[in-house]
Design a protein around this motif. Sequence first.
Motif, PDB file in Angstrom:
ATOM      1  N   LEU A   1       0.958  -1.290   0.032  1.00  8.97           N
ATOM      2  CA  LEU A   1       0.184  -0.148   0.078  1.00  8.97           C
ATOM      3  C   LEU A   1       0.796   1.311   0.003  1.00  8.97           C
ATOM      4  O   LEU A   1       0.453   2.187  -0.736  1.00  8.97           O
ATOM      5  N   ALA A   2       1.935   1.253   0.775  1.00 10.94           N
ATOM      6  CA  ALA A   2       2.900   2.596   0.976  1.00 10.94           C
ATOM      7  C   ALA A   2       3.492   2.792  -0.546  1.00 10.94           C
ATOM      8  O   ALA A   2       3.474   4.048  -0.870  1.00 10.94           O
ATOM      9  N   ILE A   3       4.008   1.599  -1.134  1.00  9.25           N
ATOM     10  CA  ILE A   3       4.604   2.004  -2.520  1.00  9.25           C
ATOM     11  C   ILE A   3       3.760   2.257  -3.498  1.00  9.25           C
ATOM     12  O   ILE A   3       3.947   3.125  -4.243  1.00  9.25           O
ATOM     13  N   LEU A   4       2.527   1.666  -3.450  1.00  9.08           N
ATOM     14  CA  LEU A   4       1.448   2.159  -4.187  1.00  9.08           C
ATOM     15  C   LEU A   4       0.926   3.766  -4.128  1.00  9.08           C
ATOM     16  O   LEU A   4       0.972   4.261  -5.083  1.00  9.08           O
ATOM     17  N   ILE A   5       0.792   3.976  -2.939  1.00  9.90           N
ATOM     18  CA  ILE A   5       0.445   5.577  -2.798  1.00  9.90           C
ATOM     19  C   ILE A   5       1.637   6.527  -3.000  1.00  9.90           C
ATOM     20  O   ILE A   5       1.648   7.371  -3.650  1.00  9.90           O
ATOM     21  N   ALA A   6       2.627   6.024  -2.509  1.00  7.77           N
ATOM     22  CA  ALA A   6       3.947   6.762  -3.060  1.00  7.77           C
ATOM     23  C   ALA A   6       4.129   6.843  -4.457  1.00  7.77           C
ATOM     24  O   ALA A   6       4.858   7.931  -4.714  1.00  7.77           O
ATOM     25  N   SER A   7       3.885   5.823  -5.311  1.00  2.19           N
ATOM     26  CA  SER A   7       4.177   5.930  -6.682  1.00  2.19           C
ATOM     27  C   SER A   7       3.132   6.662  -7.235  1.00  2.19           C
ATOM     28  O   SER A   7       3.495   7.606  -7.923  1.00  2.19           O
ATOM     29  N   LEU A   8       1.984   7.016  -6.673  1.00  2.00           N
ATOM     30  CA  LEU A   8       0.827   7.993  -7.180  1.00  2.00           C
ATOM     31  C   LEU A   8       1.468   9.179  -6.823  1.00  2.00           C
ATOM     32  O   LEU A   8       1.223  10.134  -7.783  1.00  2.00           O
ATOM     33  N   GLY A   9       1.773   9.404  -5.792  1.00  2.00           N
ATOM     34  CA  GLY A   9       2.345  10.914  -5.637  1.00  2.00           C
ATOM     35  C   GLY A   9       3.719  11.171  -6.375  1.00  2.00           C
ATOM     36  O   GLY A   9       3.601  12.325  -6.917  1.00  2.00           O
ATOM     37  N   LEU A  10       4.537  10.472  -6.615  1.00  2.00           N
ATOM     38  CA  LEU A  10       5.737  10.559  -7.344  1.00  2.00           C
ATOM     39  C   LEU A  10       5.099  10.720  -8.958  1.00  2.00           C
ATOM     40  O   LEU A  10       5.677  11.634  -9.620  1.00  2.00           O
ATOM     41  N   PHE A  11       4.089  10.137  -9.322  1.00  2.00           N
ATOM     42  CA  PHE A  11       3.325  10.181 -10.538  1.00  2.00           C
ATOM     43  C   PHE A  11       3.107  11.718 -10.632  1.00  2.00           C
ATOM     44  O   PHE A  11       2.987  12.428 -11.851  1.00  2.00           O
ATOM     45  N   GLY A  12       2.199  12.341  -9.757  1.00  2.00           N
ATOM     46  CA  GLY A  12       1.863  13.531  -9.655  1.00  2.00           C
ATOM     47  C   GLY A  12       2.956  14.674  -9.808  1.00  2.00           C
ATOM     48  O   GLY A  12       2.953  15.560 -10.484  1.00  2.00           O
ATOM     49  N   LEU A  13       4.040  14.162  -9.071  1.00  2.00           N
ATOM     50  CA  LEU A  13       5.157  15.300  -9.005  1.00  2.00           C
ATOM     51  C   LEU A  13       5.655  15.079 -10.524  1.00  2.00           C
ATOM     52  O   LEU A  13       6.192  16.364 -10.788  1.00  2.00           O
ATOM     53  N   ALA A  14       6.008  14.125 -11.164  1.00  2.00           N
ATOM     54  CA  ALA A  14       6.389  14.021 -12.356  1.00  2.00           C
ATOM     55  C   ALA A  14       5.748  14.829 -13.399  1.00  2.00           C
ATOM     56  O   ALA A  14       6.159  15.556 -14.273  1.00  2.00           O
ATOM     57  N   ALA A  15       4.505  14.713 -13.134  1.00  2.00           N
ATOM     58  CA  ALA A  15       3.388  15.410 -14.068  1.00  2.00           C
ATOM     59  C   ALA A  15       3.594  16.763 -13.991  1.00  2.00           C
ATOM     60  O   ALA A  15       3.625  17.818 -15.053  1.00  2.00           O
ATOM     61  N   TYR A  16       3.770  17.235 -12.670  1.00  3.32           N
ATOM     62  CA  TYR A  16       3.950  18.703 -12.438  1.00  3.32           C
ATOM     63  C   TYR A  16       5.418  19.102 -12.899  1.00  3.32           C
ATOM     64  O   TYR A  16       5.239  20.314 -13.478  1.00  3.32           O
ATOM     65  N   THR A  17       6.418  18.468 -12.746  1.00  2.95           N
ATOM     66  CA  THR A  17       7.646  18.921 -13.151  1.00  2.95           C
ATOM     67  C   THR A  17       7.690  18.968 -14.637  1.00  2.95           C
ATOM     68  O   THR A  17       8.208  20.021 -15.239  1.00  2.95           O
ATOM     69  N   THR A  18       7.255  17.930 -15.285  1.00  7.24           N
ATOM     70  CA  THR A  18       7.299  18.024 -16.770  1.00  7.24           C
ATOM     71  C   THR A  18       6.247  19.151 -17.164  1.00  7.24           C
ATOM     72  O   THR A  18       6.603  19.710 -18.283  1.00  7.24           O
ATOM     73  N   GLU A  19       5.063  19.571 -16.590  1.00  5.29           N
ATOM     74  CA  GLU A  19       4.532  20.732 -16.841  1.00  5.29           C
ATOM     75  C   GLU A  19       5.278  22.049 -16.835  1.00  5.29           C
ATOM     76  O   GLU A  19       5.358  22.909 -17.726  1.00  5.29           O
TER      77      GLU A  19
END
Length: 798
Positions: A682-700
């Motif tokens: 669960l922790a890895i899944l949630i952290a990965s979702l958060g990192l996905f959001g940060l990646a989208a933000y940084t790319t934007e």
Amino acid sequence: MLRNYFKIAWRNLLRNPGYSFINIFGLATGLACFILILLFVQHEWSFDRFHAHAERIVRVIQQRPVSKGQSYWSTTSPALAGALRREFPEVKDATTVEPTFNPLLSVGDNHFKEQGIFADTAFLHLFNFPFLEGDPQTALKMPNSIVLTASMARKIFGEQDAMGKTILYQQHQPHTVTGVMADIPAASHLQFQYILPVTADPHYVDCSVKEPWMNNGVYTYALLENPASAPQLEQRLRAYIDGNLSRWRPEDRLRFLLQPLKDIHLRSQHLDTLEFEKSGSDKYVYLFLAIGFVILLLACVNYTNLAVARSARRAQEIGMRKVAGAMRGQLIAQFLGESLITTVLALVLALGLVHLLLPFFSQLMDRTLRIDYFGNPFLLPGLLLLVLMVSLLSGSYPAFLMTALRPAQVLKGKQGVRAGSFSLQRILIVGQYAVSIILVAGSFIIYRQMQLVQHQNLGYNREHVLAIRVNDEAVSSHYNTLRKELLSHPGILSMSYSLYLPTEFHTNQSMMNWPGSNGERLSTRTTGIDYDFQEVYGLSTVAGRGFSRDFGADTLGAPLAVINETAAKAVGWTPEEAVGKSFDYSDGHGRRTVIGVVRDFHFNSVHHVPGPLVLTLDQSPTGYISAKVRPEDLQGTIALFEQAVKRYTRYPFEYQFLDDKFDQLYKKDTRLGKMFGGFTILAILIASLGLFGLAAYTTEQRRKEIGVRKVLGATVVNIVGLLSKDYIKLVLFGFVIAVPAAWYIMDRWLEDFVYRIQIQWWMLALAGLLALIIALLTVSYQSVKAALMNPVKSLKSE
């Protein structure tokens, strides 16, 4: 206005279905995990609190001196309850409780083996177990009475009225049903199906007459006038013991301590005696609660990161609203409204997940858990409070951050939300991965430790050993006949009879008056065995010999003993010196002579070093038949045992393989490992979702920079490396934080084991490497997508 806020919030959710799904699913996962853990924690904390006088009820436990330190027992002497009532004004009432051993209830040709208790008349005054029929004030006054639970009454009599019916106890004691009580709540440490008067137990009566202060086989509970008087009562009990057991040396005298009723379930791990139910652990409860909060916090952080990731797209919306006259408070309310809607939707999904997972979770935790919206007064208010807390926790940061943007800068294209290298957003991602690495490392270390336990040399053989419970003296009296008959079968290699199995040596006795003892007493575990016990379990003799049919002195009940190396060492003997020595033993059989010393083996759990042990040549009326069997055709061998044993008894046939009994000793540790594994995913899944959001933000944020670099000749590999290095840094920062924390937490957990693995650097490095690989896989989609983007689209607005 509120309606407009919610309408806009709903439209934003529908406009971005991908982000909305990730937000809702991430929060739902964290909420479901947290709710499941809260159900478990509430169940554990609710034990015994339903009694009207729960705050004033205590259990008396005894502290007994042993060779090194103190031993604590939850059982006391039969004389204690009466002394509490007579001699101590702090005690309003006291009761004696004793479990029934190998009980059999019979009505006609129907026989039932269920756990019951013996209790005196005060028991139903102290404890509030509601009666459906009968009078609790008089139900146990007659020595031939019996009180049944509702489910037990239905099991025996069906739909007939049980009141006044006669039941045979142990096939010869008639008892009349004088009461039917509601089923015992699951959250009660006292678990039983019926109550018999304590005077109906011959063992209790015998102990009450012969040395009532020396026998310790009953549980004593007291109702205090004032719970604040407990420390004073303990001191007065000490003076009372000193005055009434003055023949004991002061250093050998027991001490009585008071354990609050509400502490029994979670704080009895230090006691050497058995409990009425599967006790819990306050340490594990707090650990699971902390993990639940961490998982929920990770889910909130994930929402925050995804909300900030969308800020670049919503910046102009915020600027236009401010130009149109929107106040900052109104915009904050709008963002918090979006967070509230998302949380409510996540809660609905989470409750669905809870209902789906609750049976599996209950089985994993070995508890009967249920979600009762109207019967549990804390559930609905708790869920409402949880929604508000999560909404504020996850929505506050993006709400205050984005509403602080200046409309002039936003509308000129100079967005105000920037990803500084040490921004709160990045700190949260580092925290997420630190927690994930700790959980990964913890799961791996727990798995390695349990592998060590499973393959540890215990000093005895537990493979292919079939243990058959003997509840009836008729079976034990015909054991020799059974042995000769069954050993003729090729699937049965050897057989033994003993009072206990190596996984459950519970009886304590004391060695006294050995040569040079100077009045000392050595507390030991003991069990009666027969001639074949050492052969079946493969025990090694280091000096002397074991019990043997070849020696005429080795008769059942003979004053002989085999001790282990620890017992010999504790009294100052080498194994060779121990042979031929004698000592007094507190089991009522007088002086015993040591004929042999066996190598130490782990009776009970490997959480502790093997203590002193005394084996005697006795065949008790009840106990276990242990059989070393061939692994082929096990069902046929079991059926053969059942057919042979049931010729002599009406008791149900009960058997278990010793491997299974051994595994039960480590259920809590195994459960912890499975929980850690689940929380890690669960922790890895949630952290990965958060990192996905940060990646989208940084790319934007870096879209135009990427376009310029591609125009100047940067390759896809260059762009992916440029974007990925930031994430590698975040994971490495998380790893640096996680390593000391994981080492400290797991080293403390390993302290409970005598044989333990050593935490190696590569175990923590492997956890960090796994987290890094998952992080790179998570951001690879955004990195590759940005690297493949046509630079014309990125730069056309310049």
